[in-house]
Design an enzyme around this catalytic site. Structure first.
Site, PDB file in Angstrom:
ATOM      1  N   ASP A  63       0.791  -1.058   0.068  1.00 38.23           N
ATOM      2  CA  ASP A  63      -0.048   0.091   0.080  1.00 38.23           C
ATOM      3  C   ASP A  63       0.955   1.416  -0.016  1.00 38.23           C
ATOM      4  O   ASP A  63       2.083   1.265   0.109  1.00 38.23           O
ATOM      5  CB  ASP A  63      -1.012   0.010   1.200  1.00 38.23           C
ATOM      6  CG  ASP A  63      -0.324  -0.494   2.387  1.00 38.23           C
ATOM      7  OD1 ASP A  63       1.196  -0.553   2.515  1.00 38.23           O
ATOM      8  OD2 ASP A  63      -1.194  -0.867   3.506  1.00 38.23           O
ATOM      9  N   ASN A 129      -7.918  -2.768  14.400  1.00 32.25           N
ATOM     10  CA  ASN A 129      -9.401  -2.994  13.814  1.00 32.25           C
ATOM     11  C   ASN A 129      -9.274  -4.201  13.043  1.00 32.25           C
ATOM     12  O   ASN A 129     -10.377  -4.435  12.360  1.00 32.25           O
ATOM     13  CB  ASN A 129      -9.869  -1.725  13.298  1.00 32.25           C
ATOM     14  CG  ASN A 129      -9.117  -1.351  12.031  1.00 32.25           C
ATOM     15  OD1 ASN A 129      -8.187  -2.117  11.714  1.00 32.25           O
ATOM     16  ND2 ASN A 129      -9.639  -0.175  11.439  1.00 32.25           N
ATOM     17  N   HIS A 131      -7.498  -4.729  10.443  1.00 35.88           N
ATOM     18  CA  HIS A 131      -7.304  -4.596   9.100  1.00 35.88           C
ATOM     19  C   HIS A 131      -6.052  -5.289   8.416  1.00 35.88           C
ATOM     20  O   HIS A 131      -4.907  -5.419   9.122  1.00 35.88           O
ATOM     21  CB  HIS A 131      -7.152  -3.003   8.426  1.00 35.88           C
ATOM     22  CG  HIS A 131      -6.099  -2.188   9.035  1.00 35.88           C
ATOM     23  ND1 HIS A 131      -6.242  -0.821   9.372  1.00 35.88           N
ATOM     24  CD2 HIS A 131      -4.739  -2.566   9.128  1.00 35.88           C
ATOM     25  CE1 HIS A 131      -4.974  -0.549   9.743  1.00 35.88           C
ATOM     26  NE2 HIS A 131      -4.081  -1.569   9.538  1.00 35.88           N
ATOM     27  N   GLU A 136      -9.881  -1.759   5.278  1.00 35.97           N
ATOM     28  CA  GLU A 136     -10.389  -1.589   6.637  1.00 35.97           C
ATOM     29  C   GLU A 136     -11.601  -2.553   6.785  1.00 35.97           C
ATOM     30  O   GLU A 136     -12.323  -3.214   5.854  1.00 35.97           O
ATOM     31  CB  GLU A 136     -10.880  -0.069   6.696  1.00 35.97           C
ATOM     32  CG  GLU A 136      -9.647   0.686   6.411  1.00 35.97           C
ATOM     33  CD  GLU A 136      -9.106   1.196   7.758  1.00 35.97           C
ATOM     34  OE1 GLU A 136      -8.714   0.286   8.671  1.00 35.97           O
ATOM     35  OE2 GLU A 136      -8.176   2.014   7.859  1.00 35.97           O
TER      36      GLU A 136
HETATM   37  C1  F6R Z   1       1.303  -1.660   6.043  1.00 36.99           C
HETATM   38  C2  F6R Z   1      -0.056  -2.131   6.252  1.00 36.99           C
HETATM   39  C3  F6R Z   1      -0.776  -2.176   7.628  1.00 36.99           C
HETATM   40  C4  F6R Z   1      -0.129  -2.648   8.829  1.00 36.99           C
HETATM   41  C5  F6R Z   1      -0.770  -2.458   9.938  1.00 36.99           C
HETATM   42  C6  F6R Z   1       0.038  -2.870  11.026  1.00 36.99           C
HETATM   43  O1  F6R Z   1       1.885  -1.646   4.677  1.00 36.99           O
HETATM   44  O2  F6R Z   1      -0.497  -2.709   5.419  1.00 36.99           O
HETATM   45  O3  F6R Z   1      -2.044  -3.081   7.367  1.00 36.99           O
HETATM   46  O4  F6R Z   1       0.558  -3.720   8.683  1.00 36.99           O
HETATM   47  O5  F6R Z   1      -1.437  -1.084  10.052  1.00 36.99           O
HETATM   48  O6  F6R Z   1       0.870  -1.595  11.364  1.00 36.99           O
HETATM   49  P1  F6R Z   1       2.044  -1.602  12.436  1.00 36.99           P
HETATM   50  O7  F6R Z   1       2.951  -2.713  12.057  1.00 36.99           O
HETATM   51  O8  F6R Z   1       2.648  -0.480  12.293  1.00 36.99           O
HETATM   52  O9  F6R Z   1       1.206  -1.881  13.658  1.00 36.99           O
END
Ligand code: F6R
Length: 243
Positions: A63, A129, A131, A136
């Site tokens: 992303d 959440n 995701h 989301e």
């Molecule tokens: C990042 C991504 C997100 C993260 C998620 C957890 O490329 O796709 O889904 O993996 O938000 O973020 P952290 O690792 O910062 O807790």
């Protein structure tokens, strides 16, 4: 689905790193799906330290924020450059283009890139959440690469990297859940108490679009590596030996 619980974040990084390198060494041409955020930082540190053979490996990130140039300090392209690509040489590296004038085309092009380079191993973190990537809660399990409106939970969690919460972009391009599920193998990592509820929902709740990560239970080749805190709310992991 294989679930491994480890004692610390360092153990998690080492286990995940070994797993990724084993896949990299398994074939002449390999495609890795990569993630940004805090979760993979320990893994990327091991890459920088050990510099595994990687010139035969293509990487495709999950992303990118919309509106941040690839040179912007908080863009995911810049994150990957600093964490990995400036030190470890890959064959080709792809991150979605968050500054494209035609965002739909950028999404369609990215979907084509993934189709051309089928992902052997997709590394994933998980949001509080539930995701995965920026998909989301409520995102269709069959979604392709698309533009998303980030939830306040995600904006708040990611504001730690920005000066103030208002600076966090509110939209992003993300690989879809359907795109992610095409990966031959998936490795999800999570550490810390703030991930415990999402992990419980993913492993023990219903398979529902309300918890995007829950669909991973239906993928044939998934490994989850958790530290003890992230695993702490899962009754089904209570008797499991921590490694
Ligand atoms: C990042 C991504 C997100 C993260 C998620 C957890 O490329 O796709 O889904 O993996 O938000 O973020 P952290 O690792 O910062 O807790």
């Amino acid at each position: 689905m294989k679930v491994i619980v480890v004692k610390s974040n360092q153990d998690l990084a080492e286990k995940a790193y070994e797993h990724i390198v084993a896949v990299m060494e398994s074939k002449k041409e390999v495609t890795l799906g990569l993630a940004t955020g805090g979760s993979p930082v320990g893994i990327y540190e091991l890459f920088r330290k050990n510099k595994p053979r990687s010139a035969h490996v293509t990487t495709i990130n999950l992303d990118e924020y919309i509106g941040l140039a690839p040179t912007h300090e908080q863009s995911y392209r810049q994150f990957m450059n600093k964490q990995l690509f400036e030190t470890v040489e890959f064959k080709e590296t792809f991150v979605p283009n968050g500054t494209a004038t035609d965002l739909q085309k950028a999404c369609d092009d990215y979907e084509e890139i993934v189709a051309k380079h089928p992902i052997d191993l997709q590394l994933l973190g998980i949001g509080q959440n539930g995701h995965i990537a920026f998909n989301e809660p409520g995102t269709s399990f069959t979604s392709k690469t698309h533009v998303v409106q980030l939830t306040s939970s995600t904006i708040n969690a990611n504001s730690r990297y920005f000066e103030k919460e208002e600076d966090v972009p509110t939209t992003a391009i993300t690989m879809g859940i359907g795109t992610i599920l095409k990966a031959k193998e998936i490795l999800l990592i999570a550490s810390g108490k703030n991930k415990a509820e999402a992990i419980k929902q993913m492993l023990e709740g219903d398979v529902t679009e309300a918890c995007p990560a829950s669909i991973l239970r239906e993928h044939p080749n998934v490994t989850i590596i958790l530290d003890e805190e992230a695993a702490s709310l899962c009754g089904s992991l209570k008797d499991r030996q921590t490694v």
